[in-house]
Scaffold this motif. Structure first.
Motif, short mmCIF file in Angstrom:
data_model
loop_
_atom_site.label_atom_id
_atom_site.label_comp_id
_atom_site.label_asym_id
_atom_site.label_seq_id
_atom_site.Cartn_x
_atom_site.Cartn_y
_atom_site.Cartn_z
N LYS A 50 0.83 -1.21 0.00
CA LYS A 50 0.00 0.00 0.00
C LYS A 50 0.87 1.26 0.00
O LYS A 50 0.67 2.15 -0.83
CB LYS A 50 -0.92 0.00 1.23
N ILE A 51 1.82 1.34 0.93
CA ILE A 51 2.60 2.58 1.01
C ILE A 51 3.62 2.69 -0.13
O ILE A 51 3.89 3.80 -0.60
CB ILE A 51 3.26 2.78 2.40
N GLU A 56 5.34 5.35 -5.09
CA GLU A 56 5.70 5.26 -6.51
C GLU A 56 4.78 6.11 -7.38
O GLU A 56 5.25 6.80 -8.29
CB GLU A 56 5.68 3.79 -6.97
N GLU A 57 3.47 6.08 -7.09
CA GLU A 57 2.51 6.88 -7.87
C GLU A 57 2.81 8.37 -7.78
O GLU A 57 2.64 9.09 -8.76
CB GLU A 57 1.08 6.63 -7.36
N THR A 58 3.22 8.82 -6.62
CA THR A 58 3.48 10.25 -6.43
C THR A 58 4.93 10.63 -6.68
O THR A 58 5.31 11.78 -6.52
CB THR A 58 3.09 10.66 -4.99
N LYS A 59 5.73 9.64 -7.05
CA LYS A 59 7.17 9.84 -7.29
C LYS A 59 7.87 10.46 -6.07
O LYS A 59 8.80 11.24 -6.19
CB LYS A 59 7.40 10.68 -8.54
N ALA A 88 -0.39 12.67 0.14
CA ALA A 88 -1.78 12.82 0.56
C ALA A 88 -2.40 11.44 0.79
O ALA A 88 -2.11 10.49 0.06
CB ALA A 88 -2.57 13.58 -0.50
N GLY A 89 -3.21 11.33 1.82
CA GLY A 89 -3.90 10.08 2.12
C GLY A 89 -3.12 9.16 3.03
O GLY A 89 -3.62 8.10 3.40
N LEU A 90 -1.88 9.52 3.37
CA LEU A 90 -1.08 8.73 4.30
C LEU A 90 -0.66 9.64 5.45
O LEU A 90 -0.66 10.86 5.33
CB LEU A 90 0.17 8.17 3.61
N GLU A 91 -0.30 9.02 6.58
CA GLU A 91 0.20 9.79 7.71
C GLU A 91 1.65 10.19 7.43
O GLU A 91 2.52 9.35 7.26
CB GLU A 91 0.13 8.98 9.00
#
Length: 159
Positions: A50-51, A56-59, A88-91
């Protein structure tokens, strides 16, 4: 390369991490919790996927591939994945201070001995260690492929 032969973790170089004092100033991490049963991780793989996917998606993935684990109880372990920017979406959190790191290699069954040695090595050079983290430098599959199972213990140096 077949799935069986694939390697997902970069080969770890222990030299920059072995018996080093690290100075971090607001080093960025994303934090996620893993359920454990008497300190044995139960959902480590799914949490890592998940993390890692988000990073990777946000580079935002850090080039050092650093992922610290902190056992907070027999039932929980917090993971801290180093990133280059907030996601965003993670702590999101940071670590600041001086840290002592020491590299070990071998079976996870040696962990208790490694922590005892880590404390001894830190004391030998006059360091008082507070909170400690563990970095499993590669996944078990890649450790097997590389022939080395490196584990790094990182401890915050208390004044």
């Amino acid at each position: 390369m077949s799935e069986k032969d694939s390697i997902c973790c970069p080969q770890f170089n222990p030299v920059p991490w072995d018996s080093k004092v690290l100075e971090w100033d607001n080093k960025k991490f994303v934090k996620e919790s893993v359920r454990t049963f008497f300190n044995i991780p139960m959902n480590f793989g799914s949490v890592m996927k998940k993390i890692m996917k988000k990073a990777e998606e946000t580079k935002a993935f850090s080039s050092d591939f650093l992922c610290l684990s902190e056992h907070t109880s027999k039932w929980n372990m917090d993971l801290y994945l180093a990133v280059n920017e907030e996601i965003a979406g993670l702590e999101n959190t940071t670590l600041t201070g001086n840290f002592f790191s020491k590299v070990y290699e071998g079976s996870f069954g040696n962990t208790k001995n490694w922590f005892a040695d880590f404390k001894t090595q830190a004391e030998k050079i006059g360091l008082k260690i507070g909170k400690t983290y563990t970095w499993y430098a590669t996944c078990p599959k890649c450790a097997k492929k590389y022939g080395k199972n490196y584990v790094v213990i990182v401890g915050r140096i208390d004044k």
